[in-house]
Design an enzyme around this catalytic site. Structure first.
Site, short mmCIF file in Angstrom:
data_model
loop_
_atom_site.label_atom_id
_atom_site.label_comp_id
_atom_site.label_asym_id
_atom_site.label_seq_id
_atom_site.Cartn_x
_atom_site.Cartn_y
_atom_site.Cartn_z
N GLY A 17 88.39 -89.08 35.23
CA GLY A 17 88.26 -87.64 35.25
C GLY A 17 89.57 -87.00 35.69
O GLY A 17 90.64 -87.53 35.45
N CYS A 18 89.46 -85.89 36.34
CA CYS A 18 90.63 -85.14 36.79
C CYS A 18 91.49 -85.98 37.72
O CYS A 18 91.00 -86.53 38.70
CB CYS A 18 90.15 -83.88 37.51
SG CYS A 18 91.48 -82.96 38.32
N PHE A 19 92.78 -86.08 37.43
CA PHE A 19 93.64 -86.91 38.28
C PHE A 19 93.84 -86.33 39.68
O PHE A 19 94.20 -87.05 40.60
CB PHE A 19 94.97 -87.27 37.63
CG PHE A 19 95.79 -86.17 37.01
CD1 PHE A 19 95.79 -84.88 37.49
CD2 PHE A 19 96.59 -86.47 35.93
CE1 PHE A 19 96.57 -83.89 36.91
CE2 PHE A 19 97.40 -85.49 35.34
CZ PHE A 19 97.38 -84.20 35.83
N CYS A 21 91.46 -85.40 41.56
CA CYS A 21 90.37 -86.02 42.33
C CYS A 21 90.67 -87.47 42.65
O CYS A 21 90.54 -87.90 43.80
CB CYS A 21 89.06 -85.94 41.55
SG CYS A 21 88.47 -84.28 41.22
#
Length: 186
Positions: A17-19, A21
């Site tokens: 997912g979002c890097f 995070c």
């Protein structure tokens, strides 16, 4: 893979997912030397964030983790990886939708491939998740470092709403379930 002659330093590359995070989670682990946000698994060289966001380059937002294998094993990194994102949603993590947010492990050695596949098989056998795991296991591809504003994002912007609503729960889960693996300096 040893790094610059140091047989204890290895690289792991995860897309979950979002890097922002995943970077925030892995920065807190004992034995992790460095976490870099970037892009991998796509078709063009040196992609920019604005291109990645379209989902047309084939790259995933990913992190490259440099770690000391005498302090944290690849399997321990896998434990944290699978506990802090949803590996059962294809091209999606929460509100982030698109192939750039896929769940994928980019192995840097045959041993990492073996351990990743065995770990996923164990999770499936034990029915840890209600739905099937869709995390891909692929050979590492060129890793392109993301723009500077994406590095160390949570640590520099923890008061922003995205960080408070999306990343903070992951950090709390990490603190609760992996307190024995945390770097005491963080």
């Amino acid at each position: 893979m040893d790094i610059q002659g140091n047989k204890n330093l290895e690289l792991a590359i995860f897309a979950g997912g979002c890097f922002w995070c995943t970077e925030a989670v892995f920065q807190r682990l004992n034995g992790v030397i460095e976490v870099i946000s970037g892009y991998t698994g796509g078709a063009i060289k040196n992609p920019a964030y604005r291109e990645i966001c379209t989902g047309r380059t084939g790259h995933a937002e990913a992190i490259q983790i440099k770690y000391d294998s005498t302090k944290v094993s690849f399997v321990e990194l896998l434990e944290v990886f699978f506990a802090t994102h949803d590996p059962t949603t294809l091209n999606r993590q929460g509100n982030d939708v698109g192939s750039q947010y896929r769940s994928e492990i980019f192995y840097t050695s045959p041993n990492q491939k073996k351990e990743a596949e065995e770990f996923i098989a164990l999770l499936e056998r034990e029915k840890v998740f209600t739905n099937p795991i869709v995390t891909a296991v692929s050979e590492a591809k060129p890793f392109y470092i993301a723009e500077q504003e994406h590095q160390n994002y949570y640590n520099d912007h923890s008061n922003q709403p995205y960080c408070q609503f999306i990343i903070d729960p992951k950090i709390k889960k990490l603190n609760k379930h992996f307190s024995n693996k945390l770097n005491t300096a963080t």
